[in-house]
Design an enzyme around this catalytic site. Sequence first.
Site, short mmCIF file in Angstrom:
data_model
loop_
_atom_site.label_atom_id
_atom_site.label_comp_id
_atom_site.label_asym_id
_atom_site.label_seq_id
_atom_site.Cartn_x
_atom_site.Cartn_y
_atom_site.Cartn_z
N ILE A 11 0.31 -1.02 -0.15
CA ILE A 11 0.33 -0.56 0.31
C ILE A 11 0.86 1.28 0.03
O ILE A 11 2.45 1.15 0.49
CB ILE A 11 -1.02 0.16 0.89
CG1 ILE A 11 -0.35 -0.39 2.40
CG2 ILE A 11 -2.27 -0.75 0.99
CD1 ILE A 11 -0.81 -0.08 2.97
N CYS A 12 0.03 1.97 -0.29
CA CYS A 12 1.16 3.80 -0.13
C CYS A 12 1.42 3.84 0.90
O CYS A 12 0.83 3.98 1.87
CB CYS A 12 0.16 5.00 -0.99
SG CYS A 12 -0.02 4.41 -2.70
N PRO A 13 2.68 4.52 0.78
CA PRO A 13 3.50 4.60 -0.39
C PRO A 13 4.67 4.30 -0.54
O PRO A 13 5.74 4.49 -0.62
CB PRO A 13 4.00 6.42 0.54
CG PRO A 13 4.13 5.95 1.54
CD PRO A 13 3.29 5.24 1.95
N CYS A 38 -1.45 0.07 -6.22
CA CYS A 38 -1.81 0.21 -5.18
C CYS A 38 -2.75 2.52 -5.85
O CYS A 38 -1.73 2.74 -6.64
CB CYS A 38 -0.98 1.43 -4.14
SG CYS A 38 -0.46 2.64 -3.72
#
Lengths: 76, 352
Positions: A11-13, A38
């Site tokens: 998932i980000c970042p 993502c």
Amino acid sequence: MKKKLEVIGEICPFPLIEAKREMEQMNDGDELIINFDCTQATESIPRWAAESGHKITNFEQTDDATWTITIKKGAL
Amino acid sequence: MLLTGLICGVLLGFVMQRGRFCLTGGFRDMYIAKDNRMFYALLIAITVQSVGVFTLIHFGLFDFSAGQFSWLATIIGSFIFGIGIVFAGGCATGTWYRAGEGLLGSWIALFGYMFMSAVMKTGFLAPVDSSMKAIALPTNSMSESTGIPTVVFIALLVFIVTTIVYKELKKPKVVIPSLKPKYTGLRHLLFEKRWHPFVTAVLVGIIAIIAWPLSAATGRVYGLGITTPSANILQFAVTGDMDFINWGVFLVLGIFFGSYIAAKGSREFRFRMPDAKTGITSFIGGNLMGFGASLAGGCSIGNGLVMTAMMTWQGWFSLLFIILGTWTASYFVFIRPQVKKKVSATSGAYLA
């Protein structure tokens, strides 16, 4: 030289952070292929690449919520 | 009438998903990427809402009383909330809309968030919540405690935000390559085109204005709110008490469906299961969010977008401490591991 970065499921970042780290260790003209899923990275990765002077040689959606982007270091 | 909440929520979820309106990412990037764009976007949304809502109040559509300012609870709660959203990978609204994109990690975070909010509101931690909130200053309204009319604060905000927007838009633009467009017309605009964060912000601001009269019509005189309604869903589920069903419940459910429609339409929906570590972090993050937002009397929307627009101390102090919480957690989650890796890489090379 071509290098692949598989960050599907991250998932980000994190995809962007890892892309930056990989890129630091590469030479000008080398290509980094990033496969990610993502959504926010569809915005943040190209933005980072463009702003730091790398060239995006390929950017496409490969499946539902799955993308691949190829960035050539310092080739803008 | 409660259904207007659903419509409002669908619009908000749609706009946030397509506009990538992620406040967690925005606050985080102020620190780790020195990028303030999303924060400016939030200021735009606050300003639009502030002008709109105070106009409606001026024409007597509804009344608003800011009440007291539980400063200690707001500061501590907001800071904890800021830490929680980094672990959860999204703020309260962000988590709702990412759940709509099929991110199962966000479903886990959402459950933790609902659970801890309910525990704080009607569960065993309710005394902690109320005793901390009891430490309060009598006035929450910036206008009442300073004697300066609200319109002056709004004018100041409008001036600051206009200056920022002007400066930002004047900056030389870097061409950012995007995906090849497959559609044209409305479909391209709604499901494909990259939205400028400032445009998204104006839309969020407008939805936030509309929320006030729609919600007030059902007896809930408030704008957008996420935490209490999220807790209400769980409270209703376990008690069956219809009193927990209100406009806000439909609003948050709407965000979920709106985001699903937006993601599905743009091929961005897919069920995605995180690894165990992300799953656990999301659950802890969700709980911290629920604890913090309940204590602070609002999340990044309720306090950061709405109470700021209402020109309350609670709103602006909360926004500040949410951001500080986000930065603190970002240091430990994103910055420190990178520094450590670099140090070990160099020392390894030295030894070799």
